[in-house]
Design an enzyme around this catalytic site. Structure first.
Site, PDB file in Angstrom:
ATOM      1  N   HIS A   1     -20.138 -36.421  12.592  1.00 16.75           N
ATOM      2  CA  HIS A   1     -18.727 -36.356  12.278  1.00 16.75           C
ATOM      3  C   HIS A   1     -17.933 -35.211  13.013  1.00 16.75           C
ATOM      4  O   HIS A   1     -18.806 -34.301  13.349  1.00 16.75           O
ATOM      5  CB  HIS A   1     -18.501 -36.214  10.887  1.00 16.75           C
ATOM      6  CG  HIS A   1     -18.707 -37.562   9.962  1.00 16.75           C
ATOM      7  ND1 HIS A   1     -18.416 -37.522   8.826  1.00 16.75           N
ATOM      8  CD2 HIS A   1     -19.348 -38.594  10.448  1.00 16.75           C
ATOM      9  CE1 HIS A   1     -18.938 -38.777   8.196  1.00 16.75           C
ATOM     10  NE2 HIS A   1     -19.439 -39.405   9.283  1.00 16.75           N
TER      11      HIS A   1
ATOM     12  N   GLU B   1     -16.303 -32.709  12.107  1.00 15.02           N
ATOM     13  CA  GLU B   1     -16.579 -31.421  11.182  1.00 15.02           C
ATOM     14  C   GLU B   1     -18.007 -30.946  11.472  1.00 15.02           C
ATOM     15  O   GLU B   1     -18.062 -29.630  11.527  1.00 15.02           O
ATOM     16  CB  GLU B   1     -16.654 -31.628   9.734  1.00 15.02           C
ATOM     17  CG  GLU B   1     -15.134 -32.292   9.433  1.00 15.02           C
ATOM     18  CD  GLU B   1     -15.203 -33.779   9.298  1.00 15.02           C
ATOM     19  OE1 GLU B   1     -14.214 -34.388   8.237  1.00 15.02           O
ATOM     20  OE2 GLU B   1     -15.790 -34.436  10.056  1.00 15.02           O
TER      21      GLU B   1
ATOM     22  N   CYS C   1     -15.388 -36.132   4.446  1.00 10.93           N
ATOM     23  CA  CYS C   1     -16.123 -37.124   3.286  1.00 10.93           C
ATOM     24  C   CYS C   1     -17.021 -35.925   2.729  1.00 10.93           C
ATOM     25  O   CYS C   1     -17.370 -34.596   2.807  1.00 10.93           O
ATOM     26  CB  CYS C   1     -17.038 -38.200   3.960  1.00 10.93           C
ATOM     27  SG  CYS C   1     -18.282 -37.228   5.070  1.00 10.93           S
TER      28      CYS C   1
ATOM     29  N   CYS D   1     -19.559 -33.941   4.739  1.00  5.99           N
ATOM     30  CA  CYS D   1     -18.918 -32.892   5.723  1.00  5.99           C
ATOM     31  C   CYS D   1     -18.321 -31.691   4.745  1.00  5.99           C
ATOM     32  O   CYS D   1     -18.575 -30.499   4.882  1.00  5.99           O
ATOM     33  CB  CYS D   1     -17.855 -33.309   6.561  1.00  5.99           C
ATOM     34  SG  CYS D   1     -18.117 -34.442   7.845  1.00  5.99           S
TER      35      CYS D   1
END
Length: 165
Positions: free
Chosen positions: A66, A68, A96, A99
Site C-alpha cells: 500500500h 502508506e 486500512c 496501514c
C-alpha cells in the site's frame, strides 16, 4: 477519546491542499499503472519530503504494498531508523487497519487523508483504530483534504474497470 489537534498548516508547505496534491499526483501514477489509485507522501517534522509512493500491490505481487507502507519503508531506509517520530503522512484514501498499525508502530505524528473508505477505512469509517486500548501511540488525524478530487479519481478508476468490453 481526546486527541492532539493537527497544526493549521503542514510544516514547510503553504497548505494541507498543497501537501495532498503531491499525494494525488502519486495516486494518478498508480492509476496509469493499473493499480488502485492511492498515493501518499511522508514529510518530516520540518516539512522535508521523506518519501512518496503509490499502491503497487499488483506490480510487486505484494498485498502489503500500500502507498502508506511503501512510504514508511522508503523513509525508514533514508533515515536509517524504523521510528519516524514527528513525521506526517498525507494519503488520498483513509488508511486500512494494516496501514494504521504500521503508522502507529513507526510513531508517525499525524495522518492527513482525503477520501473516506467505507469498505476498509480504519480511522473514521469503520472504527477509530487509534482508540484501541493496547496502543502506545495515537497520531492525530485530519480528514477531507482534497476529498472530492481523490474520491472522483477512485470512482473513475473503478467505473472504467467495470465497463463491459
Amino acid at each position: 477519546m481526546n486527541h492532539v489537534q493537527p497544526p493549521e498548516r503542514p510544516p514547510g508547505h503553504d497548505s494541507w491542499r498543497a501537501l495532498m496534491s503531491l499525494a494525488f499526483d502519486q495516486a494518478c501514477a498508480a492509476a496509469r499503472e493499473g493499480e488502485t489509485p492511492v498515493g501518499a507522501v511522508l514529510v518530516a517534522a520540518d516539512g522535508t519530503l521523506l518519501a512518496q509512493a503509490h499502491n503497487r500491490n499488483i506490480g510487486l505481487c505484494d498485498p502489503t504494498a500500500h502507498a502508506e507502507v511503501l512510504c514508511l519503508r522508503e523513509a525508514g531506509q533514508k533515515l536509517g531508523n524504523h521510528r519516524l517520530t514527528g513525521s506526517i503522512l498525507a494519503v488520498t484514501l483513509e488508511p486500512c487497519l494494516m496501514c494504521v498499525g504500521a503508522l502507529v508502530h513507526a510513531r508517525v505524528a499525524g495522518i492527513v487523508f482525503a477520501a473516506s473508505d467505507p469498505k476498509a477505512g480504519a480511522l473514521v469509517s469503520n472504527l477509530d483504530a487509534r482508540a484501541l486500548p493496547f496502543l502506545n501511540h495515537r497520531p492525530w488525524i485530519l480528514q477531507g483534504v482534497l476529498a472530492e478530487d481523490c474520491g472522483a479519481l477512485l470512482k473513475r478508476f473503478f467505473l472504467a474497470r467495470r465497463k463491459p468490453l
